[in-house]
Design an enzyme around this catalytic site. Sequence first.
Site, PDB file in Angstrom:
ATOM      1  N   SER A  86     -49.237  52.196 -16.437  1.00  0.00           N
ATOM      2  CA  SER A  86     -48.837  53.705 -16.381  1.00  0.00           C
ATOM      3  C   SER A  86     -47.523  53.918 -15.982  1.00  0.00           C
ATOM      4  O   SER A  86     -46.905  55.129 -15.963  1.00  0.00           O
ATOM      5  CB  SER A  86     -49.939  54.451 -15.306  1.00  0.00           C
ATOM      6  OG  SER A  86     -51.136  54.582 -15.652  1.00  0.00           O
ATOM      7  N   LYS A  89     -45.735  56.050 -18.442  1.00  0.00           N
ATOM      8  CA  LYS A  89     -45.688  57.401 -18.490  1.00  0.00           C
ATOM      9  C   LYS A  89     -44.396  57.929 -18.324  1.00  0.00           C
ATOM     10  O   LYS A  89     -44.180  59.026 -18.711  1.00  0.00           O
ATOM     11  CB  LYS A  89     -46.689  57.952 -17.570  1.00  0.00           C
ATOM     12  CG  LYS A  89     -48.228  57.577 -17.781  1.00  0.00           C
ATOM     13  CD  LYS A  89     -49.154  58.085 -16.743  1.00  0.00           C
ATOM     14  CE  LYS A  89     -50.688  57.899 -17.128  1.00  0.00           C
ATOM     15  NZ  LYS A  89     -50.979  56.632 -17.513  1.00  0.00           N
ATOM     16  N   TYR A 172     -55.289  63.264 -12.507  1.00  0.00           N
ATOM     17  CA  TYR A 172     -54.457  62.284 -13.176  1.00  0.00           C
ATOM     18  C   TYR A 172     -55.326  61.686 -14.407  1.00  0.00           C
ATOM     19  O   TYR A 172     -56.470  61.483 -14.140  1.00  0.00           O
ATOM     20  CB  TYR A 172     -54.354  61.243 -12.127  1.00  0.00           C
ATOM     21  CG  TYR A 172     -53.355  60.147 -12.805  1.00  0.00           C
ATOM     22  CD1 TYR A 172     -52.007  60.197 -12.672  1.00  0.00           C
ATOM     23  CD2 TYR A 172     -53.846  58.904 -13.277  1.00  0.00           C
ATOM     24  CE1 TYR A 172     -51.247  59.101 -13.142  1.00  0.00           C
ATOM     25  CE2 TYR A 172     -53.162  57.878 -13.740  1.00  0.00           C
ATOM     26  CZ  TYR A 172     -51.592  57.839 -13.787  1.00  0.00           C
ATOM     27  OH  TYR A 172     -50.699  57.023 -14.252  1.00  0.00           O
ATOM     28  N   LYS A 337     -43.537  55.697  -9.189  1.00  0.00           N
ATOM     29  CA  LYS A 337     -44.629  55.587 -10.135  1.00  0.00           C
ATOM     30  C   LYS A 337     -45.215  54.082 -10.023  1.00  0.00           C
ATOM     31  O   LYS A 337     -44.463  53.062 -10.032  1.00  0.00           O
ATOM     32  CB  LYS A 337     -44.381  55.839 -11.588  1.00  0.00           C
ATOM     33  CG  LYS A 337     -45.422  55.830 -12.667  1.00  0.00           C
ATOM     34  CD  LYS A 337     -46.226  57.391 -12.307  1.00  0.00           C
ATOM     35  CE  LYS A 337     -47.333  57.252 -13.018  1.00  0.00           C
ATOM     36  NZ  LYS A 337     -48.530  56.394 -12.663  1.00  0.00           N
ATOM     37  N   SER A 340     -50.851  49.910 -13.669  1.00  0.00           N
ATOM     38  CA  SER A 340     -51.882  48.861 -13.911  1.00  0.00           C
ATOM     39  C   SER A 340     -52.364  48.529 -15.135  1.00  0.00           C
ATOM     40  O   SER A 340     -52.754  49.884 -15.869  1.00  0.00           O
ATOM     41  CB  SER A 340     -52.902  48.819 -12.918  1.00  0.00           C
ATOM     42  OG  SER A 340     -52.392  48.900 -11.551  1.00  0.00           O
TER      43      SER A 340
END
Length: 383
Positions: A86, A89, A172, A337, A340
């Site tokens: 992630s 992102k 999330y 941030k 995984s």
Amino acid sequence: MMKKTLCGVLMLTASCSALAATKALTEQQIAQTVNQTIEPLLKEQNIPGMAVAVIYQGKPYYFTYGQADIAKNLPVTKETLFELGSVSKTFTGVLGGDSVARGEIKLSDPATKYWPALTGKQWKDINLLQLATYTAGGLPLQVPDEVTSQASLLHFYQNWQPQWAPGSTRLYANASIGLFGALAVKPSGMSFEEAMSRRVFQPLNLVHTWIKVPASEEHNYAWGYRNDKPVHVSPGMLDAEAYGVKTTIEDMASWLQANIKPEQVDSATLRKGIELAQSRYWRIGSMYQGLGWEMHNWPVDAKTVVNGSDNKVALSPQTATAIEPPAPVVKTSWVHKTGSTGGFGTYVAFIPEQQLGIVMMANKSYPNPERVKAGYKILAALQ
């Protein structure tokens, strides 16, 4: 006062003395600080390998540990490719910001403008910003495994029903920011991967950063380990947009430097995109939600950032308070941030004002609080 807070929370003699120091630390001192934290972490969490980069006074320092491939006894090097999960992102957020800077999209645009097939009533009031910041109304964490085509993806979104009004609650979700990434590049006429490569990777000279690892780079692609078995991330719908980036520690240090100091970025739209990604759109407790990035006012104590990273908190629905207009980049921020995949665990954090940051990439997914604790401990010691 802050020195006392950091030392009191962390109970670190080394950190306290470093905080009190006024002159620049030597490379040897930086290495000692990193090793004292990372080496015990590797043992405690049974992590096969890790690559770490520290940005100290704007300059990168690299540290590698353990094995990228246990069976072949291959060490982690600066060329080893890790899955970011992630942390990808943050790239999606910046690419979306670049699309805004180019005038191709507005964050206030309805999602239906870029996917008219979203005809369900629930989509009438959902905009791109809400998708990017997990506030669309409760999209699920994952796109279901059975969704394997554009047709089934549309069916999934058409049948999803929100739990909350758009813009009221943060939950999330890969299914939220993943859709944002896909829609944000629609006006460009490019695929998401092509847009990311042309507009982000190439301008920043991230020449070893990929969404799909090419055959020529596969020998550098670390194996992740789950239950002691080697794994790579499985393909899925919107995987590129939500968790698909693979990269090296040197490229991640370059990514961190660009985000710490966007004014050094040559491309005007990319520079603006980086700034938009670190802007503050919602307040959730003491955390501020950007595009991919999450921020706290600096100074912030370890307990706040560590506890906020626990999945029990991070993945739970939380009230979101809109910041209108969004607040521009705050240099006195802790920006971070976690990320995984099944076999990899990453953490990135930086404080722009101090030109200080850290990247930790491991080929095992281990608890977020342990990553954050280690990252905070190192940066506190390097103040």
